[in-house]
Scaffold this active site. Sequence first.
Site, PDB file in Angstrom:
ATOM      1  N   TYR A 103      23.309  23.935  71.534  1.00 42.14           N
ATOM      2  CA  TYR A 103      23.442  22.557  72.024  1.00 42.14           C
ATOM      3  C   TYR A 103      23.171  21.490  70.966  1.00 42.14           C
ATOM      4  CZ  TYR A 103      23.529  24.945  76.521  1.00 42.14           C
ATOM      5  OH  TYR A 103      23.862  25.771  77.573  1.00 42.14           O
ATOM      6  N   ASN A 160      28.239  15.880  82.763  1.00 42.80           N
ATOM      7  CA  ASN A 160      27.911  17.231  82.313  1.00 42.80           C
ATOM      8  C   ASN A 160      26.950  17.778  83.362  1.00 42.80           C
ATOM      9  OD1 ASN A 160      26.991  19.574  81.240  1.00 42.80           O
ATOM     10  ND2 ASN A 160      26.671  18.779  79.176  1.00 42.80           N
ATOM     11  N   PRO A 210      20.867  19.176  85.157  1.00 43.77           N
ATOM     12  CA  PRO A 210      19.668  19.946  84.866  1.00 43.77           C
ATOM     13  C   PRO A 210      19.574  20.464  83.433  1.00 43.77           C
ATOM     14  CG  PRO A 210      20.525  20.570  86.996  1.00 43.77           C
ATOM     15  CD  PRO A 210      21.512  19.598  86.407  1.00 43.77           C
ATOM     16  N   ASN A 211      18.404  20.306  82.875  1.00 43.54           N
ATOM     17  CA  ASN A 211      18.010  20.826  81.555  1.00 43.54           C
ATOM     18  C   ASN A 211      18.595  20.066  80.371  1.00 43.54           C
ATOM     19  OD1 ASN A 211      16.334  23.028  82.517  1.00 43.54           O
ATOM     20  ND2 ASN A 211      18.240  23.853  83.313  1.00 43.54           N
ATOM     21  N   ARG A 244      31.308  32.060  76.571  1.00 36.19           N
ATOM     22  CA  ARG A 244      29.894  32.476  76.632  1.00 36.19           C
ATOM     23  C   ARG A 244      29.749  33.572  77.707  1.00 36.19           C
ATOM     24  NH1 ARG A 244      26.156  27.437  77.055  1.00 36.19           N
ATOM     25  NH2 ARG A 244      24.613  29.062  76.621  1.00 36.19           N
ATOM     26  N   ALA A 252      23.986  23.654  84.549  1.00 33.08           N
ATOM     27  CA  ALA A 252      24.276  24.897  85.291  1.00 33.08           C
ATOM     28  C   ALA A 252      24.830  24.644  86.686  1.00 33.08           C
ATOM     29  CB  ALA A 252      23.030  25.763  85.352  1.00 33.08           C
ATOM     30  N   GLU A 278      34.736  16.058  83.453  1.00 38.08           N
ATOM     31  CA  GLU A 278      33.686  17.066  83.214  1.00 38.08           C
ATOM     32  C   GLU A 278      33.568  17.315  81.704  1.00 38.08           C
ATOM     33  OE1 GLU A 278      34.798  20.689  85.193  1.00 38.08           O
ATOM     34  OE2 GLU A 278      33.176  21.854  84.293  1.00 38.08           O
ATOM     35  N   ARG A 332      16.073  22.620  73.154  1.00 38.15           N
ATOM     36  CA  ARG A 332      16.622  23.748  73.898  1.00 38.15           C
ATOM     37  C   ARG A 332      17.779  24.394  73.130  1.00 38.15           C
ATOM     38  NH1 ARG A 332      20.885  22.599  78.713  1.00 38.15           N
ATOM     39  NH2 ARG A 332      20.907  24.743  79.421  1.00 38.15           N
ATOM     40  N   HIS A 354      31.253  19.467  78.651  1.00 36.40           N
ATOM     41  CA  HIS A 354      30.226  20.433  78.257  1.00 36.40           C
ATOM     42  C   HIS A 354      30.077  20.420  76.750  1.00 36.40           C
ATOM     43  CE1 HIS A 354      30.135  22.047  82.274  1.00 36.40           C
ATOM     44  NE2 HIS A 354      31.442  21.963  82.261  1.00 36.40           N
TER      45      HIS A 354
HETATM   46  C1  DQA Z   1      26.409  23.084  79.589  1.00 35.45           C
HETATM   47  C2  DQA Z   1      26.861  24.526  79.839  1.00 35.45           C
HETATM   48  C3  DQA Z   1      26.192  25.110  81.077  1.00 35.45           C
HETATM   49  O1  DQA Z   1      26.616  26.449  81.281  1.00 35.45           O
HETATM   50  C4  DQA Z   1      24.695  25.092  80.900  1.00 35.45           C
HETATM   51  O2  DQA Z   1      24.067  25.578  82.068  1.00 35.45           O
HETATM   52  C5  DQA Z   1      24.161  23.769  80.508  1.00 35.45           C
HETATM   53  C6  DQA Z   1      24.902  22.975  79.528  1.00 35.45           C
HETATM   54  C7  DQA Z   1      26.971  22.526  78.271  1.00 35.45           C
HETATM   55  O3  DQA Z   1      26.889  21.315  78.077  1.00 35.45           O
HETATM   56  O4  DQA Z   1      27.479  23.286  77.431  1.00 35.45           O
HETATM   57  O5  DQA Z   1      23.076  23.379  80.913  1.00 35.45           O
HETATM   58  O6  DQA Z   1      26.893  22.268  80.647  1.00 35.45           O
END
Ligand code: DQA
Length: 144
Positions: A22, A73, A9-10, A106, A76, A97, A17, A99
């Site tokens: 990011y 990745n 997501p996102n 954070r 959230a 995993e 964003r 990120h």
């Molecule tokens: C993320 C970190 C997560 O906490 C966040 O919700 C994201 C991106 C990262 O790539 O740093 O959407 O996974």
Amino acid sequence: MKILIVNGPNLNALGQREKDIYGTDTLEDLENQCISYGASNGIEVLVYQSNIEGEIINYLYKMKDIVNYIIINPGALTHYGYSLRDCISAIENDVLEVHLSNIDNREEFRKTSVITPVACGKISGLGKEGYILAINYFILKNEK
Ligand code: DQA
């Protein structure tokens, strides 16, 4: 060798964003860099993104026997996605995993990952290079 990269997501909004966190690359930029890096090392990189946990789960079940390794990745979903966690546990693939940001320095809620216990490892806070390192890890692992 085939590696699947899944973004949750996102991550479709990369480049717009929270650029200070990011970066300015779009998801397409990031995916293309991973695909090119894979191609230059003789491996096929497949990419997938969804904002919907169930779609990601269905896709992982669909792809589990087609790809050798998975980089995810989870966005959230990292922090509360128990269905995704159970799926990763169920498929028994090597899942790494990744990120972009360092989730351990954070907000408090980001410090918990429900995915880490079922992943083979975690790369966090190294930006888009984290994805390239993850690809490299699987290249090295595959050579063993
Ligand atoms: C993320 C970190 C997560 O906490 C966040 O919700 C994201 C991106 C990262 O790539 O740093 O959407 O996974």
